[in-house]
Design a protein around this motif. Structure first.
Motif: not given
Ligand code: HEM
Lengths: 287, 245
Positions: B48, B107, B110, B119
């Protein structure tokens, strides 16, 4: 076997859903509170960076100073660098092209892979492979195990990747650049070593060569940088490619050498390019 | 209580009106009060925070677009004007410039936490893949934005950047030619980069973030894997119970 795994992970996910339903807590206010705090910190850090950028800029914090009635940005670097550099000028190239810091690791890759045989590996090959590997990760690592200590291969790989990205970013950031103003002082010495001191055209070309930015990518008699993997030019003239070739190449490197990453210097004009070509052809390697 | 409620009931009319037609209020309620694992921790705020950084970029970007002039003659003066003449212009520009770095760092952080937590595994593979694409698009934002001030750093870093693009096999030269719009970096390059930077890429990123969040809400977030009572880690219940989805 594969089927068992599939059945197992589906059941496990169902279990996850029911656990969350039974023992979980509502997103609001619990997670919401933490998320809000973290977001406020994020915005705070961004504002702080903007403030430091502006208010550590020397002088009146505008990043512009007057030198003899001419506006310039010289010496206006604050803690986070200049507010703006001098206006773009396709004619003068007397400094090193620098991307933003998060591309430094890419720039460093270019130092490792030298022009021309393997430069494509550094510029396109490795980054593409990395992206493909990242996309493939969930399909390469299909075990259900999530505990870090039970995933030694993943953890070691992860640490190595982070470590090498860190090192490459650091090396990219500290790669030494040579300034045209320093290099031009070396021209007489070059002329002596290469034996072209009596050739005024070559000497003039050497001066252009020193300040035009060639040495950000090329090494000449131990000066300059191989930052971007350009070949050493100390003995370029020994290849006897001729003035005509050199001028055409400088005008449009990628037209002459297919795939060349060297920028075009056509904006220097025919006369200057001919001088530089004289200089290159006069560079036969130190006697 | 009951009395008071009826007294203010009319305030709810617009909301009821919207809900009746869209069901949006129900959706928002679902989003806010859905259950998350009880052991989630600070690492899981990074997603977030990344979203917040993106929103900062979008907001400050719109403000900059009101004063920035994407042509080779006026780009540089318009940047200097924004920085030194406009009220809080330096702040908006500074936030946009440094927010880009913060966005990229967040990014990657995260992504690191998702990796640490494992995850990316079933059933969250697609969430991960969308994430990888978001990293690539985020870096492309950085690359295209870097040219816009039209100063020496911008001009020459981009010259080399485009040449590097051109070395890619097959599509490389076409991409380089397309980006540059001519033999050298020129006016057309600038307006091209501007359009890509402020229309194409942000729209793609926003759309992918929406998809990403849809998946996060649909699948739920994972418990920290080392947690004693991580959701879904214990012995499996009897099958009979509920259906997932
Ligand atoms: C613009 C960029 C991104 C935004 C705004 C974003 C936003 C979010 C949010 C709000 C969540 C849920 C809360 C959290 O786990 O922190 C989440 C979960 C997740 N994100 Fe992102 N994310 C971004 C980029 C990425 C990137 C670069 C990856 C990996 C390559 C990624 C992979 C994941 C995965 C696999 C989950 C699920 C995690 C779980 O269920 O524990 N995201 N993302």
């Amino acid at each position: 076997m594969a089927d068992d795994r599939r059945v197992f992970r589906e059941r496990q996910f169902r279990q996850y859903k029911s656990d969350v339903k039974k023992r979980g807590k509502p997103f609001h206010p619990y997670a919401m509170l933490h998320d809000t705090i973290m977001s406020l910190v994020t915005v705070g850090v961004i504002i702080a960076l903007a403030v430091v950028w502006k208010w550590t800029t020397p002088g009146d914090h505008t990043g512009i100073v007057m030198h003899d009635g001419v506006a310039s940005t010289e010496g206006t670097s604050g803690w986070l660098g200049k507010l703006t550099d001098d206006p773009a000028d396709p004619g003068t190239i007397s400094f090193t092209p620098r991307p933003d810091w998060y591309f430094y690791f890419l720039f460093y890759l270019l130092r490792i892979f030298k022009w021309p045989e393997s430069v494509i590996l550094g510029t396109i090959g490795i980054p593409t492979i990395c992206v493909l590997l990242l996309i493939a990760l969930p399909f390469l690592d299909t075990r259900a195990e999530r505990r870090p200590l039970r995933r030694p291969v993943a953890m070691v790989t992860g640490v190595l990747v982070i470590f090498s990205m860190g090192i490459m970013t650091y090396r990219g950031a500290t790669a030494n650049e040579s300034l045209g103003s320093e290099l031009i002082g070396k021209v007489p010495e070059w002329a002596k070593q290469q034996g072209f001191a009596n050739n005024p055209k070559a000497v003039a070309g050497a001066k252009l060569f020193a300040v035009a930015g060639c040495m950000n990518c090329h090494v000449y008699l131990g000066n300059g940088a191989s930052n971007l993997g350009g070949p050493e030019l100390t003995a370029e003239g020994a290849q006897h490619r001729g003035i005509l070739f050199q001028v055409e190449h400088l005008k449009c490197p990628s037209c002459v050498t297919k795939g060349s990453a060297m920028p075009a210097f056509a904006s220097q004009g025919q006369a200057n390019l001919t001088l530089m070509a004289e200089f290159l052809e006069a560079s036969q390697g130190p006697k | 209580m009951a009395n008071q409620r009826s007294k203010y009931e009319h305030l709810m009319y617009p909301i009821d009106w919207i809900e009746e037609r869209s069901g949006l209020v129900g959706g928002i309620k679902y989003f806010l009060f859905r259950k998350v694992p009880s052991d989630i921790n600070w690492f899981q705020t990074l997603g977030s925070a990344t979203l917040t950084a993106f929103l900062v970029q979008a907001t400050t970007g719109v403000m900059l677009a009101m004063y920035y002039k994407p042509d080779a003659k006026s780009a540089y003066p318009s940047i200097v004007h924004i920085t030194n003449d406009l009220f809080a212009g330096w702040l908006v520009r500074g936030m946009h410039r440094w927010g880009a770095s913060v966005f990229i760092i967040l990014m990657f952080m995260h992504m690191g936490r998702v990796f640490l937590f494992g995850a990316y595994k079933y059933p969250r593979e697609l969430t991960w893949i969308i994430g990888v694409i978001l990293v690539a698009l985020g870096l492309a934002e950085g690359f295209t934005g870097y040219l816009l001030p039209w100063d020496q750093t911008a001009y020459w870093a981009t010259t080399v950047g485009i040449s590097i693009n051109g070395t890619a096999p097959f599509l490389g030269p076409f991409i380089a030619q397309f980006l540059q719009g001519g033999e050298f970096i020129n006016n057309d390059t600038l307006s091209r980069f501007y359009a890509i930077h402020m229309l194409l890429l942000p729209a793609m990123i926003a759309g992918l973030i929406a998809l990403h969040l849809y998946l996060v809400i649909r699948l739920g977030v994972t418990s920290p894997p080392w947690s004693k009572d991580a959701a879904g880690s214990g012995p499996l219940d009897d099958e009979s119970e509920e259906k997932h989805g």
